[in-house]
Design a protein around this motif. Structure first.
Motif, PDB file in Angstrom:
ATOM      1  N   PHE A 101     -14.878  47.129  28.253  1.00 37.44           N
ATOM      2  CA  PHE A 101     -13.854  46.169  27.849  1.00 37.44           C
ATOM      3  C   PHE A 101     -14.419  45.284  26.744  1.00 37.44           C
ATOM      4  CE2 PHE A 101     -16.077  43.702  31.159  1.00 37.44           C
ATOM      5  CZ  PHE A 101     -16.270  42.486  30.508  1.00 37.44           C
ATOM      6  N   MET A 102     -13.511  44.637  26.010  1.00 35.01           N
ATOM      7  CA  MET A 102     -13.930  43.670  24.994  1.00 35.01           C
ATOM      8  C   MET A 102     -12.894  42.558  24.927  1.00 35.01           C
ATOM      9  SD  MET A 102     -13.231  45.841  21.509  1.00 35.01           S
ATOM     10  CE  MET A 102     -11.640  46.664  21.215  1.00 35.01           C
ATOM     11  N   GLU A 103     -13.374  41.348  24.726  1.00 32.08           N
ATOM     12  CA  GLU A 103     -12.491  40.204  24.664  1.00 32.08           C
ATOM     13  C   GLU A 103     -11.811  40.115  23.305  1.00 32.08           C
ATOM     14  OE1 GLU A 103     -14.678  37.180  27.838  1.00 32.08           O
ATOM     15  OE2 GLU A 103     -14.987  36.885  25.692  1.00 32.08           O
ATOM     16  N   ASP A 104     -10.717  39.359  23.288  1.00 32.84           N
ATOM     17  CA  ASP A 104      -9.987  39.151  22.043  1.00 32.84           C
ATOM     18  C   ASP A 104     -10.910  38.527  21.002  1.00 32.84           C
ATOM     19  OD1 ASP A 104      -7.738  39.127  20.376  1.00 32.84           O
ATOM     20  OD2 ASP A 104      -7.320  37.040  20.864  1.00 32.84           O
ATOM     21  N   GLY A 105     -10.870  39.044  19.815  1.00 36.69           N
ATOM     22  CA  GLY A 105     -11.743  38.558  18.752  1.00 36.69           C
ATOM     23  C   GLY A 105     -12.880  39.509  18.427  1.00 36.69           C
ATOM     24  N   MET A 117     -17.139  30.551  18.249  1.00 43.31           N
ATOM     25  CA  MET A 117     -16.808  30.890  19.639  1.00 43.31           C
ATOM     26  C   MET A 117     -17.500  32.196  20.020  1.00 43.31           C
ATOM     27  SD  MET A 117     -13.073  31.316  21.477  1.00 43.31           S
ATOM     28  CE  MET A 117     -12.633  29.637  21.017  1.00 43.31           C
ATOM     29  N   LYS A 118     -18.099  32.204  21.206  1.00 44.51           N
ATOM     30  CA  LYS A 118     -18.741  33.420  21.691  1.00 44.51           C
ATOM     31  C   LYS A 118     -17.701  34.339  22.330  1.00 44.51           C
ATOM     32  CE  LYS A 118     -23.270  31.299  22.547  1.00 44.51           C
ATOM     33  NZ  LYS A 118     -24.374  31.113  23.510  1.00 44.51           N
ATOM     34  N   ARG A 119     -17.908  35.632  22.182  1.00 43.39           N
ATOM     35  CA  ARG A 119     -17.015  36.636  22.764  1.00 43.39           C
ATOM     36  C   ARG A 119     -17.863  37.697  23.455  1.00 43.39           C
ATOM     37  NH1 ARG A 119     -11.974  35.325  23.576  1.00 43.39           N
ATOM     38  NH2 ARG A 119     -13.355  33.735  24.432  1.00 43.39           N
TER      39      ARG A 119
END
Length: 260
Positions: free
Chosen positions: A37-41, A87-89
């Motif tokens: 999975f990967m976060e938005d951004g 911001m960290k992702r």
């Protein structure tokens, strides 16, 4: 090129994943298809090459892709970059089969180099070089196919390798260690790696441990897996040599001939 400094956490026990936290514009490089999975951004891009040499020519990338094909890997690698300012992702990766993920700080390895089995690499900080490594010992090529074509990981950042089952780390101090063929996950490059006969002819035929063993000599670290994928497939095969519990050696197979 210096590797990006990435933070990470490893989750799970028998089937592990690694979650990597990227600062703005940091990048992690992974084997194609390993992303969980990967976060938005987080943006990803499939490239031919590991990105460790930004000025590399197309011909150089083509040669690198060819070497990856020779190792049985995809000629493409996926680059995941945090494109969100200030911001960290997070992005996470999963191993392709049950086992353990090992984090290795290449800056702490002699020569900043790690030699691993050709399917062991999972992901690494951008700036890490992943290339083919041929074992110069002819015995490895003739008798132990797993040990002839290896993978070389070079850099000064974090790299993540995966193994089947449990992985243990051994420090050799001018010693010799014999290991079941295929169970070597990785080792430091100063160690001498070869494939040698398992012992006497009687032991080779009736011992059930295989005809050859991987042998490491010298001083350095080696990582060993308890259940390589090749052995797992063999054990699960309905018509394999281990279909019955008594078939651990050639005697088991002979015994089956007399079953009614």
């Amino acid at each position: 090129m210096r590797s990006h400094e990435i933070d990470y956490k490893i989750f799970g026990e028998d089937i592990q994943i690694v979650e990597i936290e990227l600062d703005p514009y940091e990048t992690v490089v992974a084997e194609a298809g390993s992303m969980l999975f990967m976060e938005d951004g987080i943006q990803f891009e499939t490239k031919m090459g590991d990105g460790s040499q930004p000025q590399q020519s197309f011909l150089g990338k083509l040669v690198q892709a060819g070497s990856r094909a020779l190792m049985g890997e995809s000629i493409f690698m996926t680059h995941f970059t945090n494109r969100v300012p200030q911001m960290k992702r997070k992005v996470a990766f999963a191993a392709p089969y049950p086992g353990t993920i090992k984090a290795v700080n290449l800056a702490e390895i002699m020569g900043n180099t790690l030699i691993v089995q050709k399917d062991a690499f999972l992901c690494a900080a951008l700036g890490t070089s992943i290339s083919i490594h041929f074992n110069k010992r002819l015995g490895s090529g003739f008798f132990g196919g797993e040990g002839f074509i290896l993978e070389k990981i070079q850099g000064d950042g974090m790299a993540f390798i995966h193994s089947g089952g449990v992985v243990i780390e051994r420090q050799l101090n001018n010693e010799t260690l014999r290991i079941d063929t295929g169970c070597v996950v990785g080792f430091e490059p100063q160690l001498q790696f070869d494939i040698e006969r398992a012992g006497s002819l009687k032991s080779m035929i009736f011992g059930g441990e295989g005809l050859f063993l991987a042998t490491l000599r010298g001083t350095g670290k080696v990582w060993i897996q308890s259940l390589p994928i090749s052995k797992l497939i063999q054990r699960l095969a309905p018509y394999g040599g281990n279909a019955n519990k008594e078939s651990g050696s050639i005697l088991g197979g002979l015994g089956n001939m007399f079953e009614s």
